[in-house]
Design an enzyme around this catalytic site. Structure first.
Site, PDB file in Angstrom:
ATOM      1  N   HIS A  81       0.232   0.364 -10.049  1.00  0.00           N
ATOM      2  CA  HIS A  81      -0.601  -0.487  -9.182  1.00  0.00           C
ATOM      3  C   HIS A  81      -1.115  -1.684  -9.979  1.00  0.00           C
ATOM      4  CE1 HIS A  81      -3.150  -0.314  -5.277  1.00  0.00           C
ATOM      5  NE2 HIS A  81      -2.952  -1.571  -5.649  1.00  0.00           N
ATOM      6  N   ARG A 133       0.839  -1.185   0.000  1.00  0.00           N
ATOM      7  CA  ARG A 133       0.000   0.000   0.000  1.00  0.00           C
ATOM      8  C   ARG A 133       0.881   1.244   0.000  1.00  0.00           C
ATOM      9  NH1 ARG A 133      -3.358  -2.367  -1.872  1.00  0.00           N
ATOM     10  NH2 ARG A 133      -5.473  -2.869  -1.181  1.00  0.00           N
ATOM     11  N   GLU A 139      -2.792   7.977  -6.240  1.00  0.00           N
ATOM     12  CA  GLU A 139      -2.790   7.263  -7.509  1.00  0.00           C
ATOM     13  C   GLU A 139      -3.947   7.746  -8.379  1.00  0.00           C
ATOM     14  OE1 GLU A 139      -2.962   3.129  -6.511  1.00  0.00           O
ATOM     15  OE2 GLU A 139      -0.995   3.131  -5.536  1.00  0.00           O
TER      16      GLU A 139
END
Length: 321
Positions: free
Chosen positions: A283, A236, A265
């Site tokens: 990601h 994370r 993000e």
């Protein structure tokens, strides 16, 4: 009785996989484009949703107290965007998919490790700019004999340890929830957080994002690491202070970082973007064609189990059941 599942938000091309799972069931699937808590509430009220499927939308206390829903299904492993305490208070079952990318994340983490250690991205960039020179990436040190440290040692880092068994690495891990004997089964030595920072040539982050782990890797942590150390994060983004990381790299306190996750993000003016000593991916460590199908089928089935009064396979909080 017909149930309604609202998909609050998604970046998949369509919802055909979910609709296939629901085929023959007395369940309606409704797609929304809700990015905020207020938008989720409005969309769910409009269709009288009995459950939510969520990718990125925040499911906070206001959502859970405003809606009469039985379940929240999270597309993924992490549930930090869901207020679990509020869900428990309201009797809402939260389900996730904890094991759908057990192959993909370890593979991606190792890919980032090699990219940082062997500087493949830097060489590729130099060649694209017209430079063919082996010294562009110097210095590069041999990987064998290095110490790889894990911040948390759950399922995913265990698979990484297994896959790296032939690379002659010393393995250590910081995990207050695992015993030394459990780690030793994987050839890993248990260390304190301070020991992890001091001993590791490469640190791979696998902790969930909680109040205890938020910005666990900050300026103080980077100062304790070796100047030639590498940081990897496929967990994370909020576990790492990206401003402090950029400063540490700029000051030569770290050698490189390989990151699949960031605090924001997509990154907005992140000081980590465009650096030659940082390898970034969007990601995507979770992704393969197989994993995305598994993810979507699993969470949809589990939400249906809750709506049918059956026990879900992956409840986040057993107490709510």
């Amino acid at each position: 009785m017909t149930h309604t599942i609202l998909v609050t938000d998604f970046d998949f091309p369509n919802l055909e996989i979910e609709r296939d799972v629901l085929d023959g069931r007395d369940v309606d699937l409704v797609a929304a484009d809700a990015e905020t808590a207020d938008e989720v509430i409005e969309a769910a009220r409009e269709v009288e949703a009995d459950a939510l499927l969520v990718q990125y939308a925040p499911i906070d206390r206001s959502v859970l107290e405003s809606l009469d829903i039985a379940a929240v299904g999270r597309y993924g492993i992490g549930v930090d965007a869901v207020d679990l305490e509020a869900a428990a208070d309201e009797g809402v079952v939260v389900v996730n998919v904890p094991d759908y990318c057990e192959d993909e994340v370890p593979t991606h983490t190792i890919a980032l490790l090699f990219a940082c250690v062997r500087k493949t991205s830097l060489y590729d960039r130099a060649i694209a700019e017209g430079t063919w020179d082996w010294t562009v990436g110097a210095p590069i040190e041999r990987l064998s004999g290095k110490t790889l440290g894990f911040a948390a040692f759950g399922k995913l880092p265990r698979r990484i340890a297994e896959r790296l068994s032939g690379f002659d690495l010393e393995l250590v891990a910081y995990d207050p929830h695992q015993s030394a004997d459990e780690l030793a089964e994987y050839g890993v030595e248990k260390v304190s957080f301070e020991g992890l920072l001091e001993r590791s040539d490469i640190v791979s982050v696998h902790t969930p994002l909680t109040e205890e782990t938020r910005e666990l890797f900050d300026a103080e942590a980077f100062a304790a690491m070796a100047d030639d150390a590498v940081l990897l994060n496929t967990a994370r983004g909020g576990v790492v202070d990206d401003e402090a990381l950029a400063t540490a790299l700029e000051n030569g306190e770290l050698a490189a970082a390989g990151l699949d996750v960031l605090p924001n993000e997509p990154p907005e003016d992140s000081p980590l973007v465009g650096r030659n000593d940082v390898v970034l991916t969007p990601h995507v460590a979770w992704y393969s064609e197989e994993s995305i199908v598994e993810l979507r089928k699993s969470v949809t089935r589990d939400v249906c189990r809750v709506l049918n009064g059956d026990r879900p396979e992956n409840p986040v909080d057993e107490g709510v059941l």
